[in-house]
Motif scaffolding. Structure first.
Motif, short mmCIF file in Angstrom:
data_model
loop_
_atom_site.label_atom_id
_atom_site.label_comp_id
_atom_site.label_asym_id
_atom_site.label_seq_id
_atom_site.Cartn_x
_atom_site.Cartn_y
_atom_site.Cartn_z
N GLY A 139 0.83 -1.19 0.00
CA GLY A 139 0.00 0.00 0.00
C GLY A 139 0.87 1.24 0.00
N GLU A 140 0.27 2.37 0.29
CA GLU A 140 1.01 3.63 0.25
C GLU A 140 2.14 3.64 1.26
OE1 GLU A 140 0.17 8.47 0.54
OE2 GLU A 140 -1.39 7.02 1.10
N ASN A 141 1.88 3.21 2.50
CA ASN A 141 2.92 3.22 3.52
C ASN A 141 4.04 2.24 3.18
OD1 ASN A 141 1.60 5.13 5.18
ND2 ASN A 141 0.27 3.52 6.04
N GLU A 142 3.66 1.09 2.64
CA GLU A 142 4.67 0.10 2.26
C GLU A 142 5.53 0.61 1.11
OE1 GLU A 142 1.45 -1.96 4.44
OE2 GLU A 142 1.50 -0.52 2.80
N ASP A 143 4.90 1.31 0.19
CA ASP A 143 5.64 1.86 -0.95
C ASP A 143 6.66 2.89 -0.48
OD1 ASP A 143 6.18 2.36 -3.72
OD2 ASP A 143 4.93 4.14 -3.61
N GLN A 152 -1.53 0.71 10.06
CA GLN A 152 -2.46 0.07 10.98
C GLN A 152 -2.60 -1.43 10.70
OE1 GLN A 152 -3.82 1.51 13.70
NE2 GLN A 152 -2.50 3.24 13.12
N ALA A 153 -2.66 -1.80 9.44
CA ALA A 153 -2.76 -3.23 9.11
C ALA A 153 -1.50 -3.97 9.56
CB ALA A 153 -2.97 -3.41 7.62
N GLY A 154 -0.34 -3.32 9.43
CA GLY A 154 0.89 -3.94 9.88
C GLY A 154 0.94 -4.12 11.39
N ALA A 268 -5.97 -5.77 6.77
CA ALA A 268 -6.73 -4.58 6.39
C ALA A 268 -8.23 -4.87 6.38
CB ALA A 268 -6.28 -4.08 5.01
N TYR A 269 -8.61 -6.07 5.99
CA TYR A 269 -10.02 -6.46 6.03
C TYR A 269 -10.50 -6.60 7.46
CZ TYR A 269 -14.00 -9.66 6.02
OH TYR A 269 -15.22 -10.25 6.27
#
Length: 298
Positions: A139-143, A152-154, A268-269
């Protein structure tokens, strides 16, 4: 009344109006003749297609038209093909290939490739891990960070792993006393624009990288998080896996390259569907029950 012209003129002068029947254009047909005419017309109409102004009759073509080819997937001009020999690369070469990959359009919008995170490699040799966690796409943060599952998912994933004695990081087993090591990666190594779903062509381009990671890491257990991770790993072992809901892939042990695979929900889900966290815990317990029984080959 049968009057000649002189008589009619005189009557008009006297102010007398004379009715004059309309001239007969055609002789009226007897009833039987009319019926025969209608029946004959119906037969002619059936034999010869009627012209309809709103629905014109188009004569059939003598030869079938050539089939129109489906448009090819969009290709970015000037991009080189995927690196050759991925199935023979060592860990260092594989990392370099992912870092410089420009085999699909995602390279145009990414900031960083996301190879994965886990124990440090020694002299270019892949670390041997117990668990491999596979997500869908950065996602954006991972990129921005160049690392999978941040934000948050992490954080949720980290808490899930801590609950079963796993932790990300190069020295996680030493810091926590855990007996199991973990490597975390994604199916796609580049972020899709606006965090959209991965496209089939993009998954196909990245699949050899993931396959080689599994071959080199030699995990005891693979935890597939999300629909696209499950489909990518199980496409050769589960018929029509693209049509099977994620919930029906849970609760059982699949295999990828001989390694057990347990499917669960993406963190994330789970952030949006808190009620399914209990199901995710069941998936982790299933994986724990399987992983200790798997003996790593020499």
């Amino acid at each position: 009344m049968d009057l000649d012209k002189r008589q009619r003129a005189m009557l008009r002068e006297m102010g007398v109006r004379v009715w004059q029947p309309m001239p007969v254009v055609a002789e009226v047909q007897p009833v039987e003749a009319a019926i025969n005419t209608i029946a004959t017309g119906a037969r002619i109409e059936r034999a010869q297609p009627r012209f309809d102004a709103e629905k014109p009759v188009v004569a059939p073509a003598r030869t079938a038209p050539a089939p129109v080819a489906a448009p090819a997937p969009r290709q970015v001009p000037g991009l080189p093909p995927r690196p050759a020999g991925i199935d023979r690369m060592d860990w260092s070469a594989l990392q370099a290939a992912v870092s410089g990959c420009r085999a699909c359009a995602l390279c145009e919008s990414r900031k960083n490739t996301v190879f994965g995170v886990g124990p440090a490699a020694a002299d270019g040799v892949a670390p041997q891990v117990d668990w491999l966690i596979v997500g869908e796409a950065p996602g954006e943060n991972e990129d921005l960070a160049g690392e999978p599952f941040v934000g948050q998912a992490g954080k949720l994933l980290d808490n899930m792993l801590l609950a079963i004695g796993l932790q990300r990081g190069d020295d996680a087993p030493a810091r926590t006393g855990a007996s199991r090591s973990v490597f975390i990666t994604n199916v796609l190594k580049c972020r899709p624009p606006a965090n959209r779903n991965p496209e089939p062509a993009e998954v196909a381009q990245c699949e050899p990288y993931l396959k080689r990671q599994v071959e080199l890491l030699r995990p005891k257990m693979i935890l597939a998080l999300g629909k696209f991770a499950a489909q990518s790993l199980l496409q050769d072992s589960v018929p029509e896996v693209q049509k099977i809901p994620l919930g029906k892939l849970r609760g059982q042990v699949h295999h990828y390259l001989g390694v057990p695979v347990v499917v669960s929900y993406h963190p994330a889900y789970l952030l949006r569907s808190l009620g399914d966290k209990a199901k995710a815990w069941d998936d982790l317990c299933l994986a724990l029950s399987v992983a200790p029984t798997v003996v790593r080959s020499a």
